[in-house]
Design an enzyme around this catalytic site. Structure first.
Site: not given
Lengths: 555, 555
Positions: B195, B368
């Site tokens: 990610d 995130h």
């Protein structure tokens, strides 16, 4: 002393943009700024958004002057449209700083508005307009020649700041005239209408002149070409880019129509100085080595037709961005433009070039003062009343809270709205009755009301497209005498289904036959039935509601 | 050991959203995630944007499994559309954590896709799919049951992280399985696909459980009603809002269809606990005093039809926002949504209510990981090769630079693109030949190609509207036999000009007469001439280019 002073904002309150204010005393009017804003994506096909200035149209005879704080579009962009609507009554004089007037003159020329009485004024100069004495006070902002206006009438003086910051080291070494502001305070200011744009940022804004050294640092690290994008009107920024390029021995090219135009105006007025031989033409860029070139470009907001956006899409006739190039955004996105700016940046990365924004290095300084500067303004001018200007509802309210924090009575703070006049007389201040306000759209060359059905139709057309059904019926019995024509546009995924079109034709014939049975012969009624039947049929088959337009031709 | 492992991203690289990856060995395929993204405003009338998954359609027989990292739309939203296209070959099993599978089941039900082989798995469980052994590794993110996937084949193991952060104090007290990640590293990881979403933020993300105490602090200062908006799938956030409400003796109401649905699923799986009697129905909100109510609502992204947006526009059937109310945005705008969120906030202020966002108080934590977490992931898993996932081009590149900074060889870092397969064999890794990739649009119930002319037509219709000209001509000599019908839609400001319509009718007759003189009788040719003549006439008169559709009916 028995008159009423009215301050009526027609734009700029509850929003960022299209600033326009009517100041009225004794039935006579001074207009402060005539700004516009740019359309949002749902305003389909609209080119510009102006304040609804019906009030000015109706009171055209009473306008003594239009005064402009500075040359940005959100303060001057509506001027040609306003002038066109009021000129039958003779045009009032229009005042502003020299750069403001030069930019406005160029704009009016494009609109073929000539012989407009434009007056360039200097700070400190006092001129009169009906019952008002008006004085421009020098302010600093992201464009030279910015002025606040003090408007004095029998009842007292109001100050409209325009956009400002208290930059102690502006590039032209002419800081805002704090002494004059303080004097206005000592003389007793009745009302302060101040910029709220950065009220939510603590501290004070960076000085414009702090940007230059940072640009130089960033430039020094670049090995390839440098593209700097900033607002074309930010003359001092352009100067600093030129200076940094000069230090590193790079040439400068200007790209974008408004960049070339503004630099030209700025040079003529002595605001910008580019050494002989440094400026190269757009077509000469490729003649110089990459490490010898700085390109100054429009497009800092990701505008669809701007030079930078075209470069980012590999679609500019003179500049192919590539690995080794660095694009510096010496500007931040105006709220609402984040998506366009983000897309532009992503495209530039895709081409292999690097991007530096104000998040990476201090390559931008805002032109609007932060919270401490707004407090300073209130403390300097000691106003009896405060009315926050230039900001969305949140910022206006924060500005009000901040005024309270520095000691203004809560009852003396007026957090207003477009169309809501503040009325001040000897007995006090209060909001008056709401006047008409809102938006006017510019579409191509025309100006009109947003309630115009066109925009509703465009939304419908853009969502699901259009079906046009042309039926030819007999004048004798109303029955279909030829195969109906079915035309569609913007309705997706049916190209490959001729069966569907056949079925629609059948549905048309059925609808007409049904109407004929019921002896419906009036064309408009036939069309209504046809519309309803076909719309229903299409929805059942496509689960979509395109516009359906039936046309019945009788033969 | 002679096979080639291919990792082909079909979405999520060079963009934020629509994540989908094909992992292939020995001709057999595992699909990791099937996400979508939402349309931009210029994608007129489009409902959803999916990856172009033609590759899956063509290789449907080779798909051994679909594995889903977590239940967010940008990772699972395209699943019904993918399944519909590949089901003729029998559906492969679909794996995911229990919440992911429950959410997907509900989604497939809505699409009337039943009997889909869905398999809820636990972290650490290993299952096989063709040449791969697959294991889910527990990760923390802004939705429970998030998994990274380790896919092992003869050649080695690749790890696709999905969205993750290393939250040391997650609300469910089940942090990411760093031990297993380290073990994968010790065993020798071939490729890490991680990610990149927050790679540009230094440090580490706030812990989800830090949000609760801050919410409680903010709640304690509110005297009126509290509205909290967050993602409906952020079950742990909803739990923390419920907990904070409980501490202050407030009731909770859930507003928005997806909020009620997700909370329901979350309760069934034991992820969320709302005490008996605390939850009140939407219609009961007004029965409780303002200071006893917390409303949890959808609409944190300013979505046009969401509950919060409707409240902000004074258009919600059950909640009228007013002075004293506080709206807390427990989420930040996804890039591109800033304008919609900003407009919603401005409207709420206009109604007199207060707004608190993550800029005012730490009422949101990103799901995130930040730069230090991304470095930590690389250091833990010690991959031979690194391929940044989930990010626009800037973030992918930054992720690559960061991998280099923690010691990965530059030659082992593959900053890729959608459609560009990374091919690894015993001799090394390299990008292979580009495969078709791009976007697929969902419009209503249909799925199609963006090159479909419909969108071009919609753009044209939305910009300037449409003119339809119906002419009836004689079959004998091609001359006009009845007054032409002129219909227009979306063309502004001409309602009041019947003269213009008369002039267009004349232009139609002239055009037809001219064609008749030239003995042009073929209908399509007549229409072409009519189109050109009328389009030119309209442009000259209106300076605008509406679509012109001529229809010639021969009688």
């Amino acid at each position: 002393m028995s008159g009423t002073l009215r301050v009526l904002p027609l734009g700029g309150l509850g929003e960022i943009g299209k600033n326009m204010t009517v100041v009225e005393y004794d039935g006579r009017i001074v207009v402060v700024d005539t700004g516009l804003m740019f359309p949002t994506p749902d305003q389909l096909g609209i080119d510009l958004v102006l304040p609804d200035f019906n009030y000015l149209r109706e009171r055209a005879e009473d306008i003594e002057a239009i005064v402009l704080t500075h040359g940005h579009e959100d303060h001057v962009g509506a001027l040609p449209f306003v002038l066109r609507e009021i000129r039958d009554h003779g045009l009032p004089p229009i005042y502003g700083g020299p750069l403001t007037i030069a930019m406005v003159r160029s704009k009016l020329d494009e609109h073929r508005l000539r012989d407009v009485p434009l007056e360039a004024i200097d700070p400190g100069e006092v001129f009169s307009a009906g019952p008002f004495d008006i004085e421009g006070v020098r302010m600093s902002h992201s464009i030279p020649d910015s002025l606040a206006y003090a408007l004095s009438c029998e009842l007292g003086t109001i100050l409209i700041t325009g956009d400002y910051k208290f930059d102690q080291t502006p590039v032209d070494q002419q800081p805002a005239d704090m002494a004059r502001l303080a004097e206005l305070g000592r003389e007793g200011l009745l009302l302060l209408c101040g910029d709220s744009t950065n009220v939510d940022r603590p501290g004070i804004a960076l000085s414009e002149s702090s940007v230059g050294p940072h640009l130089e640092e960033v430039f020094a690290r670049c090995r390839g070409r440098i593209v700097v994008t900033c607002f074309a009107s930010n003359i001092h920024r352009v100067q600093q880019v030129v200076d940094a390029a000069g230090v590193l021995g790079r040439k400068v090219a200007l790209i974008g129509r408004s960049m070339r135009k503004n630099v030209n105006i700025g040079r003529n007025l002595g605001h910008i100085d580019i050494p002989e031989g440094m400026l190269v033409g757009v077509r000469e860029i490729e003649d110089f080595p990459d490490h010898k070139m700085v390109i100054i470009s429009t497009g800092s907001q990701g505008e669809p037709l701007s030079a930078l956006r075209r470069m980012a899409h590999g679609d500019h006739p003179n500049v192919d961005l590539r690995e080794g190039d660095t694009v510096i955004f010496s500007a931040t996105p105006i709220p609402g433009n984040e998506r366009d700016v983000g897309q532009t940046i992503n495209r530039i990365y895709q081409l292999g070039a690097d991007v530096i924004t104000a998040r990476d290095a201090p390559v931008h300084a805002s032109g609007h003062g932060y919270a401490e500067e707004i407090k300073m303004m209130i403390n300097l001018t000691q106003p009896r009343y405060v009315m926050p200007f230039h900001g969305d509802y949140r910022r206006l309210r924060l500005h009000g809270e901040l005024a309270e924090a520095v000691g203004v009575d809560r009852e003396s703070i007026f957090v207003g709205d477009n169309g809501l006049p503040l009325e001040i007389d000897a007995s006090g201040a209060r909001f008056g009755r709401r006047e008409r306000s809102g938006v006017t759209f510019v579409d191509g060359v025309d100006v009109g009301d947003p309630e115009d059905i066109a925009l509703r139709d465009r939304r419908m057309l853009s969502a699901d497209g259009i079906f046009i059904v042309v039926a030819t019926v007999s004048g004798d019995d109303g029955r279909s005498v030829a195969a109906p024509e079915i035309i569609f546009r913007g309705v997706p995924f049916i190209d490959g289904s001729p069966e569907l079109l056949d079925e629609i034709r059948e549905a048309v014939d059925e609808s007409l036959a049904h109407s004929a049975e019921e002896e419906i012969r009036e064309i408009s009624l036939l069309q209504d039935h046809l519309h309803d039947d076909i719309a229903r049929f299409v929805y059942e088959r496509l689960r979509r509601r395109p516009m359906v337009l039936p046309v019945v031709v009788e033969v």
